[in-house]
Design an enzyme around this catalytic site. Structure first.
Site, PDB file in Angstrom:
ATOM      1  N   CYS A 330     -31.602  -1.088 -69.376  1.00  0.00           N
ATOM      2  CA  CYS A 330     -31.320  -1.754 -70.643  1.00  0.00           C
ATOM      3  C   CYS A 330     -32.343  -1.347 -71.713  1.00  0.00           C
ATOM      4  O   CYS A 330     -32.391  -0.193 -72.111  1.00  0.00           O
ATOM      5  CB  CYS A 330     -31.252  -3.261 -70.436  1.00  0.00           C
ATOM      6  N   HIS A 427     -27.606  -4.373 -65.293  1.00  0.00           N
ATOM      7  CA  HIS A 427     -28.559  -5.268 -64.630  1.00  0.00           C
ATOM      8  C   HIS A 427     -27.993  -5.752 -63.294  1.00  0.00           C
ATOM      9  O   HIS A 427     -26.779  -5.796 -63.098  1.00  0.00           O
ATOM     10  CB  HIS A 427     -28.822  -6.504 -65.488  1.00  0.00           C
TER      11      HIS A 427
END
Length: 483
Positions: A330, A427
């Site tokens: 991310c 994630h």
């Protein structure tokens, strides 16, 4: 309508989240339809729910303990700090605004309606709701407009149990002092108390319990000894990630100022073949790292500046030159690129900065937030995994042609020409046991299969047993529904 009770703390970090998780598992095992609820949470460690929003990671774990999927109604107001004085405000799973603390105080009363609405939706489908407070009701300077503690308890008319943390000392003063400074109507809402995190012979505190009962007239729910396996549960705060040096494969994680969604570290921190080291500001990245994992960030550009300020950019370059591996997730993925542009000033003032340059990619910050649970595939190992995306920004560039994961049949992520630097937006990928084992083995780790989900399940069961053995839960049963 469900019965409910609220666990508040005599201070911050007294263990409220763990207490609620244990109670959720306890009552769920008794066959009750139990739901966790926290009206207001403050955390950059968010979970993406199946109904398309985001809530605090702690409420997702509590839902796991209750045996139900996480829902946006379990945490209707989530504050995600972006600076020391401001935060993004998430209301019922969606971004509401970015506000400074003083401005948020003005809108809090308006958010109470959303909290009550979410609570009642859960109550319509449950037998029992375990509500978690935030901080402490002793912060009476925040009582006006409160939606996190007594203000919410008053709005839905539920009783309160006050938890104290004996490990930090002064627990009698924590509890008795809280009663003494609360407005009388708030103090009357507290029906009982418990002591958390006791180390040693619990009977040594018998006289302390007597003093608290005599001074407050509250029912004692008992003393909960220290739960040594708490570190095996997904962490709500980065400080709860246990640095473990038991395994031979060393994962080094620079602690960013606005680190976010670091649940990627949870399965690694409990894997017996892996050592995880969180590196704080002012310390170099260790030269013996096998993998440097750059985690997510709530403020990517600011955290990139922080990364450089620590000299970690130099350390990372040396790590790669030595043949080490790097994974950016991310915000960490964005930092590894050549450029990050924020023309609209989404993270602050409009800016265009150079990235670390280890991936040939660029990121443009855009207002739209990608928020989804996804199924992905790892072609190199043939394994599948489930994760979630929660980010702003669009990333493109030559290295995305070497995407190392597949999503909806399309390659995603990026890989450097050497194959030693990778990044992606996904994630939670390490929760997939087969993928985690294969990924680490591909980097040279000696691995054995570990069932991460089964370990969390076993730890939640152990926590529920621990609480049932130590606390007077019959007394707690009698308090449900009292007002």
């Amino acid at each position: 309508m469900a019965k409910a009770i609220m666990i508040q703390g005599a201070g911050s970090n007294v263990g409220k989240s763990m207490l609620v998780a244990g109670l959720c598992r306890h009552y769920a095992r008794k066959g009750l339809r139990v739901r966790p609820f926290k009206p207001q949470n403050m955390s950059n460690n968010a979970a993406v729910t199946e109904d398309g929003g985001e809530i605090g990671r702690a409420q997702a774990l509590q839902a796991w303990a209750a045996g139900v999927p996480p829902r946006i109604d379990m945490n209707p107001v989530l504050l995600k700090p972006e600076t020391d004085v401001g935060a993004q405000v998430i209301v019922q799973g969606k971004r509401f605004a970015t506000l400074k603390a003083r401005d948020y105080a003005k809108v809090k009363p308006d958010l109470l309606a959303a909290c009550v609405e979410s609570f009642h939706r859960l109550a319509a489908e449950a037998d029992l709701i375990i509500v978690e407070g935030a901080g402490s009701p002793a912060e009476i300077n925040l009582r006006a407009g409160d939606i996190a503690n007594m203000g919410f308890a008053e709005a839905v008319n539920i009783p309160v149990i006050l938890a104290g943390d004996i490990d930090r000392g002064g627990v009698i003063a924590q509890l008795v002092g809280t009663q003494n400074i609360l407005p009388s109507e708030d103090a009357a809402r507290i029906k009982g108390f418990l002591i958390n995190k006791f180390r040693g012979d619990v009977s040594l505190f018998d006289d302390g319990l007597t003093e608290i009962v005599n001074r407050t007239d509250w029912a004692s729910i008992g003393v909960l000894p220290w739960f040594a396996d708490a570190w095996k549960l997904p962490a709500e705060d980065i400080m709860d990630i246990r640095s473990s040096r038991s395994g031979g494969f060393k994962v080094v994680v620079p602690r960013l100022n606005r680190i976010a969604n670091f649940d990627d570290l949870d399965p690694l921190s409990v894997d017996p073949n892996v050592s995880v080291e969180i590196v704080t500001a002012g310390r170099p990245l260790p030269a013996d790292a096998d993998l440097v994992l750059i985690p997510g960030s709530k403020s990517t550009i600011a955290d990139l500046a922080h990364f450089r300020a620590q000299g970690w950019d130099v350390d990372l370059h040396a790590h790669i030159r030595r043949g080490g591996h790097v994974l950016g997730i991310c915000g960490g993925y964005q930092m590894l690129g050549r450029r990050i542009a924020d023309p609209g000033g989404i993270e602050g003032a409009p800016s265009d900065v150079a990235g670390l340059g280890h991936l040939d990619i660029e990121t443009i910050m855009t207002p739209h937030k990608h928020l989804a649970r996804v199924q992905a595939h790892h072609p190199d190992s043939g394994t599948d995994l489930t994760g979630y995306e929660i980010h702003i920004g669009e990333t493109f560039g030559p290295d995305t042609a070497r995407g190392w994961l597949n999503l909806h049949g399309q390659p995603v992520g990026a890989t450097s020409e050497t194959g030693r630097v990778r990044g992606c937006y996904l994630h939670g990928l390490f929760e997939a046991d087969a993928f985690r084992t294969a990924f680490l083995a591909g980097l040279g780790a000696q691995t054995t299969q570990m069932d991460y989900g089964a370990q969390v399940e076993a730890t939640l069961d152990a926590l529920a047993d621990h609480m049932a053995d130590s606390l007077d839960l019959d007394a707690l049963d009698g308090i449900f529904g009292q007002v």
